[in-house]
Motif scaffolding. Structure first.
Motif, PDB file in Angstrom:
ATOM      1  N   ARG A   1       0.828  -1.212   0.000  1.00  0.00           N
ATOM      2  CA  ARG A   1       0.000   0.000   0.000  1.00  0.00           C
ATOM      3  C   ARG A   1       0.855   1.253   0.000  1.00  0.00           C
ATOM      4  O   ARG A   1       0.590   2.197  -0.753  1.00  0.00           O
ATOM      5  CB  ARG A   1      -0.920  -0.006   1.233  1.00  0.00           C
ATOM      6  N   GLU A   2       1.896   1.264   0.816  1.00  0.00           N
ATOM      7  CA  GLU A   2       2.725   2.460   0.875  1.00  0.00           C
ATOM      8  C   GLU A   2       3.511   2.651  -0.415  1.00  0.00           C
ATOM      9  O   GLU A   2       3.745   3.787  -0.838  1.00  0.00           O
ATOM     10  CB  GLU A   2       3.612   2.414   2.114  1.00  0.00           C
TER      11      GLU A   2
ATOM     12  N   GLN B   1       2.292   2.030  -3.203  1.00  0.00           N
ATOM     13  CA  GLN B   1       1.276   2.530  -4.134  1.00  0.00           C
ATOM     14  C   GLN B   1       0.990   4.013  -3.943  1.00  0.00           C
ATOM     15  O   GLN B   1       0.783   4.741  -4.926  1.00  0.00           O
ATOM     16  CB  GLN B   1      -0.026   1.742  -3.946  1.00  0.00           C
ATOM     17  N   VAL B   2       0.956   4.483  -2.690  1.00  0.00           N
ATOM     18  CA  VAL B   2       0.412   5.827  -2.429  1.00  0.00           C
ATOM     19  C   VAL B   2       1.395   6.791  -1.766  1.00  0.00           C
ATOM     20  O   VAL B   2       1.026   7.923  -1.448  1.00  0.00           O
ATOM     21  CB  VAL B   2      -0.872   5.739  -1.568  1.00  0.00           C
TER      22      VAL B   2
ATOM     23  N   ARG C   1       2.934  12.633  -7.892  1.00  0.00           N
ATOM     24  CA  ARG C   1       2.484  12.794  -9.278  1.00  0.00           C
ATOM     25  C   ARG C   1       2.560  14.242  -9.748  1.00  0.00           C
ATOM     26  O   ARG C   1       2.562  14.510 -10.956  1.00  0.00           O
ATOM     27  CB  ARG C   1       1.043  12.291  -9.403  1.00  0.00           C
TER      28      ARG C   1
ATOM     29  N   SER D   1      -9.050   4.088   5.030  1.00  0.00           N
ATOM     30  CA  SER D   1      -8.597   4.678   3.769  1.00  0.00           C
ATOM     31  C   SER D   1      -7.205   4.196   3.393  1.00  0.00           C
ATOM     32  O   SER D   1      -6.715   4.529   2.312  1.00  0.00           O
ATOM     33  CB  SER D   1      -8.564   6.209   3.880  1.00  0.00           C
TER      34      SER D   1
ATOM     35  N   ALA E   1      -4.395   5.224   4.547  1.00  0.00           N
ATOM     36  CA  ALA E   1      -3.745   6.500   4.262  1.00  0.00           C
ATOM     37  C   ALA E   1      -2.526   6.680   5.158  1.00  0.00           C
ATOM     38  O   ALA E   1      -2.659   7.093   6.310  1.00  0.00           O
ATOM     39  CB  ALA E   1      -4.740   7.648   4.476  1.00  0.00           C
TER      40      ALA E   1
ATOM     41  N   TYR F   1      -4.164  13.037  -0.612  1.00  0.00           N
ATOM     42  CA  TYR F   1      -2.774  12.674  -0.313  1.00  0.00           C
ATOM     43  C   TYR F   1      -2.425  11.320  -0.925  1.00  0.00           C
ATOM     44  O   TYR F   1      -1.326  11.140  -1.446  1.00  0.00           O
ATOM     45  CB  TYR F   1      -2.542  12.664   1.193  1.00  0.00           C
ATOM     46  N   ASN F   2      -3.341  10.353  -0.835  1.00  0.00           N
ATOM     47  CA  ASN F   2      -3.075   9.048  -1.429  1.00  0.00           C
ATOM     48  C   ASN F   2      -2.906   9.157  -2.953  1.00  0.00           C
ATOM     49  O   ASN F   2      -2.020   8.541  -3.543  1.00  0.00           O
ATOM     50  CB  ASN F   2      -4.218   8.074  -1.136  1.00  0.00           C
ATOM     51  N   THR F   3      -3.771   9.929  -3.580  1.00  0.00           N
ATOM     52  CA  THR F   3      -3.748  10.026  -5.036  1.00  0.00           C
ATOM     53  C   THR F   3      -2.526  10.783  -5.536  1.00  0.00           C
ATOM     54  O   THR F   3      -1.913  10.407  -6.546  1.00  0.00           O
ATOM     55  CB  THR F   3      -5.033  10.695  -5.544  1.00  0.00           C
TER      56      THR F   3
ATOM     57  N   ARG G   1       0.246  10.890  -3.992  1.00  0.00           N
ATOM     58  CA  ARG G   1       1.422  10.152  -3.520  1.00  0.00           C
ATOM     59  C   ARG G   1       2.364  11.052  -2.727  1.00  0.00           C
ATOM     60  O   ARG G   1       3.580  11.071  -2.933  1.00  0.00           O
ATOM     61  CB  ARG G   1       2.162   9.498  -4.693  1.00  0.00           C
TER      62      ARG G   1
END
Length: 211
Positions: free
Chosen positions: A18-19, A21-22, A27, A105, A107, A194-196, A198
């Motif tokens: 997960r980490e 990934q995000v 980006r 999430s 997150a 924040y996830n999107t 990165r």
């Protein structure tokens, strides 16, 4: 079917995956010093209002990224300040809710940052572990369990169920009951952004492994 997406038990996942990934390799790159507009400089002043001397070279990249949409950042900051400084949900209970949002999430940034706030406000190691196991975990007081359950219902069914509402209403005011969906929505929005994007973790934030 109502409620079929509610996660009230452990939300298990591969933290490293997960980490990867995000977190990291954002980006959108941050503003350079030359790209700071007057509005961005004003946001620096507002964000670091307690700092006497502001050196833009010391601004974490996260702000240089978020300042690329100053209207969104300002609105997000204003709502966060309102909920944090002027909100009517007790601070410890607020952080209970935020941390369940962050865990569901997945997150890393939000979990790591708010875990520190929550522990400073009285959350125990046992509380933190229970947050990761959800409202079904043993050991919750009735009111705290209802807060966690309300987060799960809001994120899974987009509404708080009557049984959960009735428990919260035993000790919360109408304003506090109204505030909870707004609180969950605000921190879900933050997690999504924040996830999107990165966003990199700040120094000292060990993400989803933090306890």
């Amino acid at each position: 079917m109502s409620g079929n997406r509610i996660i009230s038990g452990p939300e298990t996942f591969d933290i490293d995956a997960r980490e990867a990934q995000v977190v990291g390799n954002p980006r959108i790159g941050p503003l350079t010093a030359e790209e700071f507009t007057d509005e961005a400089r004003q946001l620096v002043a507002e964000t670091f209002a307690q700092v006497e001397a502001i050196d833009k070279s010391d601004i974490p990249d996260i702000f240089g990224i978020l300042f690329k949409h100053p209207g969104l950042y300002r609105a997000q900051m204003q709502l966060g300040n309102e909920l944090g400084r002027n909100g009517c949900i007790p601070p410890r209970e607020r952080e209970l809710a935020i941390l369940r949002v962050a865990w569901l999430s997945r997150a890393p940034f939000e979990w790591g940052q708010h875990l520190v706030y929550g522990k400073n406000l009285g959350l125990s190691v046992e509380d933190v572990e229970r947050i990761t196991h959800g409202s079904d975990a043993d050991g919750w007081a009735e009111h705290d369990r209802a807060i966690i359950r309300a987060v799960e219902e809001l994120m899974g069914d987009y509404a708080i169920a009557d049984a959960t509402w009735d428990i919260l209403a035993k000790s919360w005011t109408e304003a506090q009951l109204m505030e909870l969906p707004g609180l969950v929505g605000h921190y879900l929005m933050t997690a999504l952004i924040y996830n999107t994007l990165r966003i990199d973790l700040l120094e000292g934030n060990s993400g989803l492994r933090r306890r």
